[in-house]
Design a protein around this motif. Structure first.
Motif, mmCIF file in Angstrom:
data_model
loop_
_atom_site.group_PDB
_atom_site.id
_atom_site.type_symbol
_atom_site.label_atom_id
_atom_site.label_comp_id
_atom_site.label_asym_id
_atom_site.label_seq_id
_atom_site.Cartn_x
_atom_site.Cartn_y
_atom_site.Cartn_z
ATOM 1 N N SER A 39 -7.319 4.857 -7.803
ATOM 2 C CA SER A 39 -6.443 5.225 -6.695
ATOM 3 C C SER A 39 -7.002 6.400 -5.903
ATOM 4 N N ARG A 133 -0.714 -2.157 -5.580
ATOM 5 C CA ARG A 133 -0.039 -1.205 -4.711
ATOM 6 C C ARG A 133 -0.971 -0.680 -3.625
ATOM 7 N N ASP A 172 2.703 7.845 -4.692
ATOM 8 C CA ASP A 172 1.665 7.210 -5.514
ATOM 9 C C ASP A 172 0.892 8.248 -6.312
#
Length: 248
Positions: A39, A133, A172
């Motif tokens: 991420s 995501r 996130d």
């Protein structure tokens, strides 16, 4: 002679199981780092206007994910096979004297295999969720950029989209930090659990090897109970006599 051969086979299987467990531990650490860095690496590339570099990097990380998943699954399958082989020796004729130690060793290796399998599936699930995501957020970003470049009259609406997108990115990052803390806590608890099992195993081994010490401890405990019972009886009788004397 058969017992000696079985002992050699058992030692070889235990050594092979430990080697596989060490390899799995290293693989799972790398796999976890790949998950947590996925991420953040994509966040760092979002400001880049070029589409070629992010796609190349994402593809590389996806290939690493697939390759490491296959390698870990293969190691788990090998460790399962070794544990099953050790289970066969616990029921083999001529190993009655080794059964207790083999069962204890086999259970320890099975617990480690179960922990590694659970950790692998959990990390894999987290990686897939993060990737899904991130893909969704990337699609939203492209839609916002397309809308922003195609229409310059709805600036207020564009700002709202951008603020919402920034809010999602912050959420996130918070989720990623929480996942990292949870993984670190789990690894610490697993390490402590292994240490406690090792201590318990050593205590049981000492008790089994030195039955005289075990019997001595039991006698001491019985004597302590007997002394406590006698002391309690004496105190009770004295209390009754004092009460009778006080009331008369």
């Amino acid at each position: 002679h058969n017992v000696t051969l079985d002992e050699l086979k058992t030692i070889y299987l235990r050594k092979q199981a430990r080697q596989l467990e060490n390899e799995l531990d290293l693989k799972l650490v790398s796999f976890s780092k790949l998950c947590t860095s996925y991420s953040s690496s994509r966040d760092g590339r979002r400001g880049d206007s070029s589409d070629t570099t992010p796609l190349l990097n994402n593809s590389t990380q996806d290939r690493m994910f697939e390759t490491m998943s296959v390698e870990i699954e293969q190691l788990l399958a090998k460790l399962t096979a070794v544990n099953d082989k050790m289970a066969e020796y616990t029921n083999a004729p001529g190993t009655a004297s080794l059964n207790a130690a083999l069962m204890h060793t086999l259970q320890r290796h099975r617990d480690i295999l179960q922990d590694y399998t659970h950790e692998f599936h959990k990390t894999k699930g987290n990686f897939l969720a993060i990737r899904e995501r991130e893909d969704l957020l990337g699609s939203v970003r492209k839609d916002i950029e397309t809308y922003k470049s195609g229409s310059g009259v709805n600036n207020r609406r564009t700002e709202l989209f951008l603020k919402e997108h920034e809010h999602l990115r912050n959420s996130d990052r918070l989720m990623d930090d929480t996942i990292s803390i949870a993984m670190a806590t789990k690894e610490n608890m697993t390490s402590q659990r292994g240490l406690l099992k090792s201590i318990q195993s050593r205590v049981n081994t000492l008790a089994n090897r030195f039955p005289t010490i075990n019997n001595l401890i039991q006698r001491i405990n019985l004597r302590k109970r007997r002394d406590s019972l006698i002391l309690g009886t004496v105190i009770g009788v004295c209390t009754i006599l004092l009460l009778l004397y006080a009331f008369h």
